[in-house]
Every structure is written in structure tokens, then in C-alpha cells.
Scaffold this motif. Structure first.
Motif, PDB file in Angstrom:
ATOM      1  N   GLN A 208      49.808  38.037  48.912  1.00  0.00           N
ATOM      2  CA  GLN A 208      49.534  36.659  48.516  1.00  0.00           C
ATOM      3  C   GLN A 208      48.260  36.499  47.695  1.00  0.00           C
ATOM      4  O   GLN A 208      48.038  35.454  47.083  1.00  0.00           O
ATOM      5  CB  GLN A 208      49.441  35.769  49.758  1.00  0.00           C
ATOM      6  N   LYS A 209      47.435  37.539  47.634  1.00  0.00           N
ATOM      7  CA  LYS A 209      46.156  37.415  46.926  1.00  0.00           C
ATOM      8  C   LYS A 209      46.351  37.145  45.438  1.00  0.00           C
ATOM      9  O   LYS A 209      45.489  36.527  44.802  1.00  0.00           O
ATOM     10  CB  LYS A 209      45.303  38.669  47.125  1.00  0.00           C
ATOM     11  N   HIS A 210      47.480  37.581  44.862  1.00  0.00           N
ATOM     12  CA  HIS A 210      47.713  37.344  43.436  1.00  0.00           C
ATOM     13  C   HIS A 210      47.946  35.852  43.170  1.00  0.00           C
ATOM     14  O   HIS A 210      47.493  35.320  42.158  1.00  0.00           O
ATOM     15  CB  HIS A 210      48.904  38.167  42.953  1.00  0.00           C
ATOM     16  N   LEU A 211      48.644  35.184  44.090  1.00  0.00           N
ATOM     17  CA  LEU A 211      48.819  33.740  43.973  1.00  0.00           C
ATOM     18  C   LEU A 211      47.489  33.024  44.090  1.00  0.00           C
ATOM     19  O   LEU A 211      47.168  32.137  43.290  1.00  0.00           O
ATOM     20  CB  LEU A 211      49.786  33.241  45.055  1.00  0.00           C
ATOM     21  N   HIS A 212      46.692  33.424  45.062  1.00  0.00           N
ATOM     22  CA  HIS A 212      45.396  32.781  45.271  1.00  0.00           C
ATOM     23  C   HIS A 212      44.471  33.002  44.069  1.00  0.00           C
ATOM     24  O   HIS A 212      43.765  32.082  43.647  1.00  0.00           O
ATOM     25  CB  HIS A 212      44.738  33.328  46.539  1.00  0.00           C
ATOM     26  N   LYS A 213      44.485  34.194  43.515  1.00  0.00           N
ATOM     27  CA  LYS A 213      43.639  34.485  42.356  1.00  0.00           C
ATOM     28  C   LYS A 213      44.079  33.654  41.158  1.00  0.00           C
ATOM     29  O   LYS A 213      43.235  33.129  40.417  1.00  0.00           O
ATOM     30  CB  LYS A 213      43.705  35.976  42.006  1.00  0.00           C
ATOM     31  N   PHE A 214      45.390  33.536  40.958  1.00  0.00           N
ATOM     32  CA  PHE A 214      45.895  32.710  39.865  1.00  0.00           C
ATOM     33  C   PHE A 214      45.429  31.259  40.015  1.00  0.00           C
ATOM     34  O   PHE A 214      44.969  30.642  39.052  1.00  0.00           O
ATOM     35  CB  PHE A 214      47.425  32.784  39.854  1.00  0.00           C
ATOM     36  N   MET A 215      45.518  30.734  41.219  1.00  0.00           N
ATOM     37  CA  MET A 215      45.103  29.349  41.461  1.00  0.00           C
ATOM     38  C   MET A 215      43.606  29.163  41.238  1.00  0.00           C
ATOM     39  O   MET A 215      43.158  28.169  40.673  1.00  0.00           O
ATOM     40  CB  MET A 215      45.490  28.913  42.872  1.00  0.00           C
ATOM     41  N   ASP A 216      42.815  30.162  41.651  1.00  0.00           N
ATOM     42  CA  ASP A 216      41.365  30.094  41.462  1.00  0.00           C
ATOM     43  C   ASP A 216      40.999  30.198  39.980  1.00  0.00           C
ATOM     44  O   ASP A 216      40.176  29.424  39.465  1.00  0.00           O
ATOM     45  CB  ASP A 216      40.667  31.203  42.242  1.00  0.00           C
ATOM     46  N   ASP A 217      41.632  31.156  39.304  1.00  0.00           N
ATOM     47  CA  ASP A 217      41.302  31.387  37.892  1.00  0.00           C
ATOM     48  C   ASP A 217      41.663  30.200  37.011  1.00  0.00           C
ATOM     49  O   ASP A 217      40.923  29.837  36.096  1.00  0.00           O
ATOM     50  CB  ASP A 217      42.023  32.641  37.373  1.00  0.00           C
ATOM     51  N   ILE A 218      42.808  29.610  37.292  1.00  0.00           N
ATOM     52  CA  ILE A 218      43.296  28.542  36.416  1.00  0.00           C
ATOM     53  C   ILE A 218      42.517  27.240  36.611  1.00  0.00           C
ATOM     54  O   ILE A 218      42.527  26.361  35.739  1.00  0.00           O
ATOM     55  CB  ILE A 218      44.811  28.312  36.651  1.00  0.00           C
ATOM     56  N   LYS A 219      41.822  27.124  37.733  1.00  0.00           N
ATOM     57  CA  LYS A 219      41.045  25.906  37.999  1.00  0.00           C
ATOM     58  C   LYS A 219      39.604  26.014  37.537  1.00  0.00           C
ATOM     59  O   LYS A 219      38.861  25.035  37.573  1.00  0.00           O
ATOM     60  CB  LYS A 219      41.090  25.589  39.492  1.00  0.00           C
ATOM     61  N   ARG A 220      39.192  27.233  37.129  1.00  0.00           N
ATOM     62  CA  ARG A 220      37.792  27.399  36.700  1.00  0.00           C
ATOM     63  C   ARG A 220      37.573  26.823  35.306  1.00  0.00           C
ATOM     64  O   ARG A 220      38.428  26.929  34.448  1.00  0.00           O
ATOM     65  CB  ARG A 220      37.431  28.880  36.704  1.00  0.00           C
TER      66      ARG A 220
END
Length: 220
Positions: A208-220
């Protein structure tokens, strides 16, 4: 006589496996059984089994002795029948995705007044889900909602289907994808390719870390 691979692992057990962990286990099970079927070198088979156990220990933490014994049974699999029995044994121990209520979804997107709640299609097992995603044609927006440490979170953006396969940033597999783009700030838009079919995407997720990273990256 073939040894019972589930010996000593019976008894009432509460769900302790996430969806992505379940898909990871299935991936390792297939690898072990395929190796056992194609490789005559028993040392190589034992090596593959040992690597699978090492990976399993990296994925699961804080297991009870009973939970450990159950998962260690994966190294005893010999054929496809064993694999299917093992999968059936662990499926009830997978946490089902808790579908959010309408008010919870609306609270994630207060800037939108007409957000619809997601509806799962027939035949979808919530134990396969790490997140839920849906496209609202009225708003022309795609929504992605998941839980992070028990807290519901989500994002929304435009989605343009590419019509071809590429690597999905969420599941890390080559599937039919589209470009998901959202407003990171008032002056900056960010996006990446995600699966068109979120159910297929969920079934591909082994971390699931890839989903979390995508969500974090796209909100920066």
C-alpha cells in the motif's frame, strides 16, 4: 501420507491481514508452487521458500505465535491444490474494506457540493480493496478514497483515459491507464498514470505504500 499443512493452526482467529498483504502472500504462494513444479533441485526450492519467509517477515509485524505458524505453512505447499487450500484458509483473516458513509465522503471534499458515495459492483469482495475509486460524470471528476492508520482520506481530480497500457503508479503493474491530475496548489497541477479499472488495480496491490506515496506526492 501427505502432511496436513494446516496442522496446529486451527481455532478462532480474528482478521489480521490487510488486502495488500493478502495479495503479496498470493504472489509468494504462486512463486513457491511454480518453483516446486518446475525445479528438481530441492536446495533451490528450499532457497525460494526461505526467501518467501524472509519477505513475509518484512511485511508482517507483531504477529502472535498462532498467526506465525499459520503463515509459515506457506513453505509446505507442494502443488496448486495446496495453494488453493491455503488461500481459502487465510481469506477469512483478511480485513474487509470499510465502505465510507455519505457524510464521511462529503467531509473529505467540502469544496464540492454534490459528491456521490461509491457503489461497488456485484462480485466485488471488499477484502480485495485497499482503496475505492469512482468517476462522477456530473462533476467530471475521479475520486480516490482510502484509510491511512485508520483515518479516512481522499483526493479528487480529472481523469483522461489513455487507451493503452502503461505502469500504474498505485499498483506498479502494466494495465490500461489514464492520467489523473489534481490541483496541488492554486497555481500548480500535478498528476500521474493510474489504472482505469480500480478493481483490477486493487487486486494488483502488494504494498500500500505506493498508493500513499502517490497521494503525498500529488498534494505537494
Amino acid at each position: 501420507m501427505k502432511r496436513n499443512i494446516f496442522e496446529g493452526s486451527s481455532g478462532k482467529m480474528e482478521p489480521f491481514i490487510r488486502s495488500d498483504q493478502y495479495h503479496f502472500l498470493k504472489q509468494q504462494l504462486r512463486h513457491i508452487v511454480q518453483t516446486n513444479a518446475l525445479v528438481n533441485d530441492r536446495e533451490m526450492v528450499r532457497t525460494v521458500q526461505g526467501l518467501a519467509m524472509d519477505k513475509m517477515k518484512d511485511v508482517f509485524h507483531g504477529l502472535t505465535d498462532l498467526q506465525k505458524r499459520l503463515l509459515e505453512g506457506m513453505t509446505e505447499l507442494e502443488d496448486r491444490t495446496d495453494m488453493e487450500m491455503f488461500e481459502a484458509r487465510i481469506l477469512p483473516l483478511v480485513h474487509p474494506f470499510e465502505m465510507p458513509e455519505e457524510g464521511e465522503v462529503r467531509s473529505l471534499f467540502p469544496h464540492l457540493s454534490r459528491v456521490k458515495t461509491p457503489v461497488l459492483g456485484t462480485g466485488v469482495d471488499r477484502r480485495d480493496l485497499t482503496y475505492v475509486s469512482w468517476f462522477d460524470p456530473g462533476l467530471d471528476r475521479k475520486f480516490i478514497v482510502t484509510y491511512r492508520e485508520g483515518v479516512l482520506t481522499g483526493m479528487e481530480g480529472s481523469f483522461t483515459y489513455s487507451g493503452r497500457k502503461n505502469m500504474c503508479v498505485i499498483c506498479r503493474e502494466h494495465e490500461y491507464v489514464g492520467l489523473f491530475v489534481t490541483d496541488a496548489t492554486a497555481y500548480k497541477r500535478k498528476g500521474n498514470y493510474v489504472c482505469k479499472d480500480s478493481i483490477t488495480c486493487n487486486r494488483n496491490i502488494t504494498d500500500q505504500k505506493h498508493l500513499h506515496k502517490f497521494m503525498d506526492d500529488i498534494k505537494r
